[in-house]
Design an enzyme around this catalytic site. Structure first.
Site, short mmCIF file in Angstrom:
data_model
loop_
_atom_site.label_atom_id
_atom_site.label_comp_id
_atom_site.label_asym_id
_atom_site.label_seq_id
_atom_site.Cartn_x
_atom_site.Cartn_y
_atom_site.Cartn_z
N ARG A 192 -2.18 145.02 10.39
CA ARG A 192 -0.85 145.60 10.21
C ARG A 192 -0.51 145.73 8.72
O ARG A 192 0.06 146.74 8.30
CB ARG A 192 0.19 144.74 10.91
CG ARG A 192 1.62 145.23 10.71
CD ARG A 192 2.62 144.38 11.46
NE ARG A 192 3.96 144.91 11.27
CZ ARG A 192 5.03 144.47 11.92
NH1 ARG A 192 4.92 143.48 12.80
NH2 ARG A 192 6.21 145.00 11.70
N ASN A 220 1.97 148.61 21.07
CA ASN A 220 2.17 149.84 20.30
C ASN A 220 0.85 150.46 19.86
O ASN A 220 -0.13 149.74 19.70
CB ASN A 220 3.02 149.52 19.06
CG ASN A 220 4.49 149.38 19.40
OD1 ASN A 220 5.03 150.15 20.18
ND2 ASN A 220 5.12 148.37 18.82
N CYS A 249 9.53 149.78 26.03
CA CYS A 249 9.98 149.58 24.65
C CYS A 249 11.36 148.96 24.70
O CYS A 249 12.12 149.16 25.65
CB CYS A 249 10.02 150.93 23.92
SG CYS A 249 10.53 150.82 22.20
N TYR A 290 13.83 154.51 14.29
CA TYR A 290 12.54 155.09 13.87
C TYR A 290 12.70 156.50 13.33
O TYR A 290 11.82 156.99 12.61
CB TYR A 290 11.55 155.08 15.03
CG TYR A 290 11.02 153.71 15.35
CD1 TYR A 290 9.95 153.17 14.64
CD2 TYR A 290 11.61 152.94 16.33
CE1 TYR A 290 9.48 151.90 14.92
CE2 TYR A 290 11.16 151.66 16.62
CZ TYR A 290 10.09 151.15 15.91
OH TYR A 290 9.63 149.88 16.18
#
Length: 421
Positions: A90, A144, A164, A244
């Site tokens: 990540r 994800n 989600c 987002y």
């Protein structure tokens, strides 16, 4: 009832455990299996899970194992919450795209593509083993990028629904601002995973009064602050985008921010260190407050509700999930995976009708759906050219010079996870 959590050694698993314990009347779990290859983390999380169950009087059995086949054997539902490559991967996803002037984020843009390429093959292998163990088991995907992973599962014929926490988080936020209970709030939620808009906020159910204009008029500043978007933008749109959308609506501003502060991956890694230390305390028998900052807020409630509905329990019949479009949004293919309210039951999730979508949002959805098609093709078949095509198609990349440089960086940073590289 037996439930299995793949990635059970995650530091936010106690959030899920807390929900199972509190909502045991909705979802009566007799055996909960946490499976994870990281034995040290699993031991800490499993110990806390047992203490949470005991404190709340839940008589279900919590089992920990690193044996995936044993874990899914006889499971009624399997929850996927894994992270291939861990926080180290990540950290890379959030860093190298910035070198090319693009957003570095773990679920969208170039970083999101890298995560998809690492994740899809692993998830499909797990799903095949679930199908061999119990063909009737449901797979609930919280891994994800949920849209791409769920589409891979559905295309392979698995009984899968994506989940989600954006919708349930906004539902609870709006309920608090309006002074009502979350059950009173129904969202007209439309889009793709991590690309959604609330086009209506209804009180009392699907056909209730739309109070979104009032919500924006009376609480627009609070909503805008949460999204880190300007209040005037929300007023002009007349909808509430998910946070987002800031990566799209304020791309350059976000890139500048990300270049000057520690990555979210670094913050989470430090939080995880602290959480695991807490989990090792034999006196701890509830989820710590720090966990709320880790991410996944309300995940447990959404997961319990979804699992209960799929398994014939008492879960809500209408829930926001990720599933096949099936004509719901006519400007997208039927096999696109969309995130909308759906009727959920023993046969799966059926999207509810959606009002006409403004071209401002429909156009971006269509663009990102095309990217997801190409991203899934790259994840399934590999190859530098497929990675390049997916990056070129993504609206957060879009320029061939960027796509070339990002392709090289993506492959270089993920070679150990890509069988074809």
């Amino acid at each position: 009832m037996k439930l299995t959590v793949v990635g059970g050694g995650s530091t936010y698993t106690p959030e899920l455990i807390d929900g199972f314990a509190r909502l045991r009347d909705t979802l009566p779990v007799e055996e909960l299996v946490l499976v994870d290859p990281a034995a040290d983390r699993l031991e800490l999380v499993g110990g806390l899970a047992r203490r949470i169950f005991a404190k709340q009087g839940h008589d279900g059995r919590v089992v920990t194992t690193s044996d995936l086949d044993a874990a899914v054997d006889g499971a009624d539902a399997v929850l996927l919450q894994l992270r291939v490559g861990g926080q180290a991967a990540r950290q890379q996803d959030e860093t190298w795209p910035l070198e090319c002037g693009c957003v570095g984020q773990e679920t969208t843009g170039a970083g999101g593509l890298a995560k998809a390429l690492r994740t899809v093959p692993v998830v499909l292998d797990i799903a095949e083993r679930v199908r061999r163990a119990n063909p009737d088991a449901w797979i609930i995907d919280f891994t994800n990028p949920v849209g791409i992973v769920t589409r891979a599962l559905l295309q392979a014929g698995h009984r899968a629904v994506g989940l989600c926490n954006v919708a349930i988080g906004l539902q609870r936020k709006f309920a608090g601002l309006l002074g009502v209970t979350p059950a009173d709030v129904h969202l007209d939620h439309v889009g793709l995973n991590h690309l959604t808009w609330e086009t209506g906020v209804r009180l009392g159910g699907q056909e209730g009064e739309d109070v979104l204009p009032r919500l924006l008029a009376e609480h627009g500043e609070a909503v805008a602050a949460d999204l880190r978007l300007p209040r005037p933008l929300l007023d002009r749109l007349g909808v509430v985008p998910s946070y987002y959308l800031r990566y799209y609506y304020a791309h350059d501003e976000v890139v500048d921010e990300l270049r000057t502060k520690p990555s979210r991956a670094a913050e989470v890694a430090e939080m995880e260190r602290q959480l695991l230390e807490m989990y090792g305390d034999p006196a701890l028998d509830e989820k710590p407050e720090l966990l709320a900052k880790r991410g996944g807020a309300y995940y447990s409630e959404a997961a319990v509700d979804l699992a209960a509905a799929l398994l014939g329990g008492t879960g809500s019949p209408y829930q926001v999930v990720n599933t096949y479009n099936r004509g719901t949004l006519p400007f997208l293919p039927d096999d696109a995976v969309i995130e909308v309210p759906a009727a959920v039951g023993g046969k799966g999730a059926a999207p509810l009708p959606v009002a006409d979508v403004d071209p401002l949002y429909a156009g971006l959805m269509a663009n990102v759906t095309a990217y997801e098609d190409l991203a899934l093709d790259a994840a399934l078949r590999g190859g530098r050219d497929r990675v390049f095509r997916a990056l070129l198609a993504h609206p957060l990349v879009g320029q061939y010079a960027y796509a070339e440089r990002l392709t090289d960086r993506l492959i270089a940073h993920n070679r150990e996870h890509l069988a074809w590289a």
